[in-house]
Every structure is written in C-alpha cells, then in structure tokens.
Design an enzyme around this catalytic site. Structure first.
Site, PDB file in Angstrom:
ATOM      1  CG  ASP A 210       0.006  -0.126   2.527  1.00  0.00           C
ATOM      2  OD1 ASP A 210       0.235  -1.266   2.964  1.00  0.00           O
ATOM      3  OD2 ASP A 210       0.514   0.899   3.028  1.00  0.00           O
ATOM      4  CG  ASP A 212       1.423   4.896   5.733  1.00  0.00           C
ATOM      5  OD1 ASP A 212       0.857   3.976   6.365  1.00  0.00           O
ATOM      6  OD2 ASP A 212       1.852   5.914   6.295  1.00  0.00           O
TER       7      ASP A 212
HETATM    8  N1  LIG Z   1       1.223   1.298   5.771  1.00  0.00           N
HETATM    9  C1  LIG Z   1       1.742   0.455   6.642  1.00  0.00           C
HETATM   10  N2  LIG Z   1       2.184   0.885   7.849  1.00  0.00           N
HETATM   11  C2  LIG Z   1       2.733   0.008   8.727  1.00  0.00           C
HETATM   12  N3  LIG Z   1       2.840  -1.291   8.514  1.00  0.00           N
HETATM   13  C3  LIG Z   1       2.407  -1.771   7.352  1.00  0.00           C
HETATM   14  N4  LIG Z   1       2.393  -3.009   6.848  1.00  0.00           N
HETATM   15  C4  LIG Z   1       1.852  -2.963   5.625  1.00  0.00           C
HETATM   16  N5  LIG Z   1       1.491  -1.687   5.306  1.00  0.00           N
HETATM   17  C5  LIG Z   1       1.839  -0.927   6.371  1.00  0.00           C
END
Ligand SMILES: Nc1ncnc2[nH]cnc12
Ligand SMILES: CSC[C@H]1O[C@H](OP(=O)(O)O)[C@H](O)[C@@H]1O
Length: 287
Positions: A210, A212
């Site tokens: 992703d 974030d």
């Molecule tokens: N955006 C994110 N922040 C922290 N841990 C994660 N693991 C997978 N995506 C994450």
C-alpha cells in the site's frame, strides 16, 4: 562455515511454507519465554529450512506482542545461520508501487522501547555494531533471487519501524517521508538487532502492499487492501525463497557470525553462573 540452515520468518499473510520434505513441527523452549508458534523444519532443494510465522498461526499476536527474543533464540537453537524475514510494508515513495519488492539495507526505529530487543542485561553487557543492520551478502542474494523470480525489485532503502498497531496519521506519514525512508512496517527492528546479537545473518524481503496514507490518489491503507495484495505477493515471496535456496552456498564472507567478538564489555570474572547458563547458546564460545 559449517552446514547452512535457512530460517524464514513469515509475516502478515505468510503462515505456512510449502514444498518442504521431511517436515516436522518442533516446539522450542527458551530462557526468554515462548516463541510465536511451533517451528516447522524441513528440507528444500537439499537445504535445511526452519519456518516460523511471526504473528503465530491464525495471526494472533500484535507486532508489540511478538516475543522476538524467543523467536530468534529458537532459530539459533535449531542451528539457523541465515534468517530471511518476509514482511508486508507500506510504500513511502511513488516509485515503489504496491506489488513491488524492496530489499532494505537500513532501518529507523520509531518503536516505543517496550519491546525486548536484546539478549543482554541482568549481569552481562554487550554492544554489537549495528551501522549496517542487515547482512549485505544475504541481501544481495535476495535481490538477485527476486529478479530471477520475475519481481519488480528495489535494492536498498530504509525501513521505518513504527510501534502500531494503528497505522500512521497523515502527519506522521508525511514526516517519515521527509526523513527519506522507502518503506514502513512494525516488526523488523527487534528481529534485526537480536539476529545480530545471535550472530545470524538477517535479510528482508519486504512486500509493498500500500501507499500508507500520504498518497493523494490512493486510498488510505487498510488491512483489507493489504491482504488483497498479499495474496499475490506471498506467491512471489515463496518463489524468491525457492530461488535463494538454489543460489546460496554454505560459504559466506560476511562478519555476521563473529558479531560478538569485540562486543562483550563485562569482566568475564564478574559474569554470574546464572547469566552464563542463560546466555550460553549466544555467548558461550566467548566466555
Ligand atoms: N502502511 C503500513 N504501515 C505500517 N505497517 C504496514 N504493513 C503494511 N502496510 C503498512
Ligand atoms: C496486516 S497489516 C500490518 C502488519 O503487517 C506487517 O507485518 P509483518 O511485518 O509481520 O509482515 C506490519 O509490520 C504490521 O505488523
């Protein structure tokens, strides 16, 4: 180097390892409490393997509840010489798209110091070098293996380890981006420190799931979205591990297996019998 044994710590979405022969499930006791689950041992392409799901089967443990000491101690007890961490991460850079792989070479620790991240203390003090927190040689193997497996892979980059379990605020996400980090996760820092203390090579296959919450044209990170991407990424992670096992030899020229040579500061005469016993597996050869 003697026989090599490769340990795999499976993160979010990777709870089993297929393709092993001579499979056994092993419960390991440690002076530091219980590991996340039973270890699975077996053989892949002639190489001894040890697998552990970081959060336990069924994903029962928060990043801050994982007993990292017991997990790494268990790996050491089972003879593991190199650990491959498989981790889901958020991308902090435009060019690292969900589905890509990163082999990080640096960490920033933003955990709250509530996690036990050293074997030392209680009568024995040691300070390992941690300027280069992953094994460069193992990481190179992971990078080449990822390319051979057909992944889009980024070699190098900084993994910011946050406490969680809530994801970052948008302000935090933008702050971390201003640090120049590549990826964000919640688990790798204690493991990397403990692996160094246990003189085990440590390298990371980070699976970007992703953007974030900083990216204006992507949805904010959610578990749902992460698991969707992880379904494809886990297949890729297994294929990369298969490639690594084929390529990696028993010999290595890194210094991971002698990380404690100049690290112990406590006067040997001052080390109690109890500390010697508790830490025998980790430092016995130096006392
Ligand atoms: N955006 C994110 N922040 C922290 N841990 C994660 N693991 C997978 N995506 C994450
Ligand atoms: C399920 S999303 C957040 C969770 O995923 C990552 O876990 P791991 O590093 O074990 O793959 C991240 O660090 C969080 O623990």
């Amino acid at each position: 180097m003697g026989e090599q044994v490769i340990g795999v710590i499976g993160g979010s979405g990777l709870y089993e390892m297929e393709g092993l022969s001579d499979v056994r499930s092993v419960a390991v006791e440690t002076p530091f409490g219980a590991p996340s689950d039973e270890f699975i041992t077996g053989v892949l392409d002639g190489v001894r393997m040890v697998f552990l799901p970081r959060h336990g089967r069924g994903h029962r443990l928060l990043p801050s509840e994982v007993n990292y000491r017991a997990n790494i101690y268990g790996m050491k007890k089972l003879g593991v010489t190199r650990i491959i961490s498989v981790s889901a991460v958020g991308s902090m850079k435009e060019e690292i798209a969900p589905g890509h792989i990163v082999i990080p070479d640096q960490f920033i620790d933003r955990t709250n110091a509530t996690r036990a991240n050293t074997f030392f203390g209680n009568g024995l003090v040691a300070h390992v070098q941690f300027a280069d927190p992953v094994c460069a040689e193992l990481s190179e193997h992971l990078f080449e293996a990822a390319k051979a497996a057909g992944a889009i892979v980024h070699g190098g980059g900084t993994y910011l380890c946050m406490e969680g379990p809530a994801f970052s605020t948008r302000a935090e996400s933008n702050l971390y981006r201003s640090f120049g980090v590549s990826i964000i996760g919640m688990t790798n820092i204690p493991e990397a420190k403990l692996a160094r203390e246990a003189e085990i090579c440590y390298g990371v296959i980070a699976l970007a799931t992703d953007y974030d919450c900083w990216h204006e044209s992507h949805d904010d990170v959610s578990v749902d979205a992460i698991l969707g991407i992880m379904k494809q990424n886990v297949v890729m992670a297994k294929s990369i591990i298969g490639q690594v096992v084929k390529r990696i030899g028993a010999d290595s020229s890194c210094s991971c297996s002698s990380a404690l040579t100049y690290a112990i500061i406590t006067d040997r005469a001052a080390v109690s019998a109890e500390a010697r016993q508790r830490l025998d597996l980790i430092i016995g050869k130096y006392l």
